[in-house]
Write a protein that holds these residues in place. Structure first.
Motif, short mmCIF file in Angstrom:
data_model
loop_
_atom_site.label_atom_id
_atom_site.label_comp_id
_atom_site.label_asym_id
_atom_site.label_seq_id
_atom_site.Cartn_x
_atom_site.Cartn_y
_atom_site.Cartn_z
N ASP A 1 0.87 -1.18 0.00
CA ASP A 1 0.00 0.00 0.00
C ASP A 1 0.91 1.22 0.00
O ASP A 1 1.40 1.65 1.04
N ILE B 1 -0.98 -1.30 -4.60
CA ILE B 1 -1.98 -0.25 -4.81
C ILE B 1 -1.27 1.09 -4.64
O ILE B 1 -0.52 1.29 -3.69
N LEU C 1 -4.21 -0.38 -9.25
CA LEU C 1 -4.06 -1.67 -8.59
C LEU C 1 -3.34 -2.61 -9.54
O LEU C 1 -3.70 -2.72 -10.72
N ARG D 1 -9.35 3.05 -1.12
CA ARG D 1 -8.13 2.23 -1.05
C ARG D 1 -8.25 1.20 0.07
O ARG D 1 -7.92 0.02 -0.11
#
Length: 256
Positions: free
Chosen positions: A20, A52, A104, A242
């Protein structure tokens, strides 16, 4: 396509790492990271990874589009207008990226005895997004979106309007003792808190400046922020989306 066919992509890996990333101020670096991870996976140096990320404002063109007659002049002009052009190795058409567009990627090794086709990989990529959107009351459907940039059968659409575009790339593995034949990269861009019509405007401007006649329809794409009741939008809407996608990824990658 049965559900187990795409869930196998998640469950047949020993483990998944979910990255992330914070917003990157270097779009080239942000884009190249997906391909660096793909190379590591193909070379059996890394296991399955989901990433992501977001980046600052730019247009991402394809290698084919660098051959447009006025490509260099277009890049110079757009850089002055704060839309620098960078190049990716996958196909499709030019796309805009900026803060508020979530990217993504799922990157995983495919063994010789596994038969994951393109459709199965696309479903594995998009299902975490679809499931996240269902949590905010949006029903996303697969399908092409006539008139949109980077169109494909595995766009995600809500109410007939495009919110997500997708792409894939594979990289063959060198001879190895792990039975890995290739690394697979699948990418999606999800328009969350941006002006989707304005993004199409800048893609069209790139084509016009570069000397190509192709144009796309601004009205066929939208952003999640325009589909959700303002009274129900968290203050940090993109961060919230997210978190929902990561939550769904964890459910899929941890299920056995």
């Amino acid at each position: 396509m049965s559900e187990t066919s795409f869930t196998d992509i998640f469950t047949q890996q020993k483990r998944w790492r979910i990255i992330d990333e914070p917003i990157c101020c270097n779009p080239i670096q942000a884009l190249e990271q997906d391909f660096a991870l793909l190379k590591e996976v193909a070379q059996t140096k890394r296991g399955a990874t989901a990433r992501i990320w977001e980046t600052t404002q730019c247009l991402v063109a394809t290698r084919k589009e660098t051959r447009f007659p006025n490509y260099d002049q277009a890049c110079q002009q757009l850089k002055q207008e704060h839309w620098p052009v960078i190049v990716r190795d996958s196909g499709g058409t030019a796309v805009p990226l900026q803060q508020g567009i979530i990217n993504l990627a799922i990157i995983f090794p495919q063994r010789i005895d596994q038969a994951f086709d393109l459709d199965t990989v696309y479903i594995a990529l998009c299902e975490p997004i679809k499931r996240a959107l269902s949590q905010i009351g949006l029903n996303a459907e697969y399908g092409s979106t006539e008139g949109s940039y980077c169109d494909g059968r595995y766009n995600l659409n809500v109410g007939g309007l495009k919110i997500t575009g997708t792409a894939q790339k594979i990289m063959l593995s060198p001879p190895n003792n792990k039975n890995i034949k290739q690394g697979v990269l699948a990418q999606a861009m999800l328009m969350v808190d941006v002006d989707a019509e304005n993004g199409t405007h800048w893609v069209n401007r790139f084509y016009r400046l570069a000397g190509n006649d192709r144009r796309f329809k601004p009205e066929v794409a939208t952003s999640l922020i325009d589909l959700v009741d303002p009274a129900q939008q968290p203050e940090e809407f993109t961060a919230f989306i997210r978190s929902l996608i990561i939550e769904e990824l964890k459910k899929l990658t941890l299920s056995r």
